[in-house]
Design a protein around this motif. Structure first.
Motif, mmCIF file in Angstrom:
data_model
loop_
_atom_site.group_PDB
_atom_site.id
_atom_site.type_symbol
_atom_site.label_atom_id
_atom_site.label_comp_id
_atom_site.label_asym_id
_atom_site.label_seq_id
_atom_site.Cartn_x
_atom_site.Cartn_y
_atom_site.Cartn_z
ATOM 1 N N ARG A 136 1.286 6.029 -2.183
ATOM 2 C CA ARG A 136 0.221 5.367 -1.425
ATOM 3 C C ARG A 136 -0.803 4.883 -2.435
ATOM 4 O O ARG A 136 -1.287 5.648 -3.247
ATOM 5 N N ASN A 137 -1.090 3.598 -2.391
ATOM 6 C CA ASN A 137 -2.020 2.973 -3.334
ATOM 7 C C ASN A 137 -1.638 3.268 -4.785
ATOM 8 O O ASN A 137 -2.494 3.487 -5.635
ATOM 9 N N PRO B 124 6.549 1.400 5.407
ATOM 10 C CA PRO B 124 6.209 1.048 4.023
ATOM 11 C C PRO B 124 6.089 -0.456 3.845
ATOM 12 O O PRO B 124 6.734 -1.233 4.549
ATOM 13 N N LEU C 225 2.608 10.692 -3.247
ATOM 14 C CA LEU C 225 2.168 11.599 -2.191
ATOM 15 C C LEU C 225 3.023 12.854 -2.268
ATOM 16 O O LEU C 225 4.245 12.781 -2.108
ATOM 17 N N GLU D 240 8.110 3.405 -0.547
ATOM 18 C CA GLU D 240 9.059 4.511 -0.448
ATOM 19 C C GLU D 240 10.251 4.180 -1.336
ATOM 20 O O GLU D 240 10.825 3.095 -1.238
ATOM 21 N N THR E 293 7.364 8.982 -1.852
ATOM 22 C CA THR E 293 6.438 8.026 -1.267
ATOM 23 C C THR E 293 5.210 7.885 -2.145
ATOM 24 O O THR E 293 4.717 8.870 -2.688
ATOM 25 N N GLU F 158 3.923 5.254 9.712
ATOM 26 C CA GLU F 158 3.495 4.094 8.916
ATOM 27 C C GLU F 158 4.687 3.498 8.184
ATOM 28 O O GLU F 158 5.354 4.162 7.400
ATOM 29 N N VAL G 232 0.840 -1.198 0.000
ATOM 30 C CA VAL G 232 0.000 0.000 0.000
ATOM 31 C C VAL G 232 0.876 1.249 0.000
ATOM 32 O O VAL G 232 0.622 2.207 -0.714
ATOM 33 N N ARG G 233 1.937 1.225 0.804
ATOM 34 C CA ARG G 233 2.861 2.357 0.881
ATOM 35 C C ARG G 233 4.219 1.910 0.350
ATOM 36 O O ARG G 233 4.782 0.911 0.809
#
Length: 198
Positions: A93-94, A139, A98, A73, A91, A137, A70-71
């Motif tokens: 996300r999905n 990665p 970001l 990096e 980064t 969070e 999901v994450r």
């Protein structure tokens, strides 16, 4: 709920707001067009989300990850003719970048001649330490720009921080003697043969 919305908007604005629903004429047609446009936009967004999830699932399978990343990096090192070395990370996300996930790193441990391996180890270590210390969070996948050497450096950094179970791979882009096609080459810890993906 027009009355509830009108009261809330009135409080926000500081004076009376009326919520009207046109029943006929040009204004009704404008509302209908707005609804159609919103529906089409939502449909496009759902299709894109579905494509992004399919891509992430393909990445999960190709790289042998336990879960969909999901994450993600991604880390890179740059220098100017062997000096002025800097690091950066972005980064996702999905599957989408970001904007506030961009980081730039001043390299502290390397002076003089550029050492991409030591610099990579430093920035991955610093980033993961910060996530651990601040409870951020973690990665699902760390993507390293480089080959086996950069991958080994990043793996060492993850072990030092105590998060060696994070998904990790490095990507070697472009055509080389080992990679004559248009596929990128992904190196994984503990595997001698790379994974090739477009």
């Amino acid at each position: 709920d027009a009355g509830v919305i009108a009261r809330w908007l009135s409080r926000q604005r500081g004076r009376k707001v009326a919520v009207l629903t046109p029943r006929r004429g040009g204004k009704r047609r404008l509302v209908e067009m707005a609804c159609e446009n919103a529906g089409e936009s939502l449909g496009r967004e759902e299709v894109q989300l579905s494509k992004d999830q399919a891509t992430l699932e393909a990445i999960r399978q190709a790289l042998g990850l336990d879960d969909i990343p999901v994450r993600i990096e991604a880390f890179d090192i740059s220098n100017l003719h062997g000096s002025q070395i800097v690091g950066a990370s972005v980064t996702f996300r999905n599957g989408r970048a970001l904007k506030d996930g961009y980081r730039r790193y001043r390299i502290r441990s390397v002076s003089g001649r550029a050492d991409d391996f030591a610099a990579m180890r430093e920035i991955v270590s610093r980033r993961m330490e910060r996530i651990v210390n601040e409870g951020g969070e973690m990665p699902g996948l760390i993507l390293i720009d480089g080959g086996k050497g950069q991958l080994s450096s990043a793996a060492g950094a993850l072990e030092e921080v105590g998060v060696a179970d994070v998904g990790l791979c490095s990507i070697s882009k472009g055509r080389t003697a080992d990679n004559p096609g248009d596929q990128d080459v992904f190196f994984l810890p503990g595997r001698s043969e790379p994974v090739r993906m477009k």
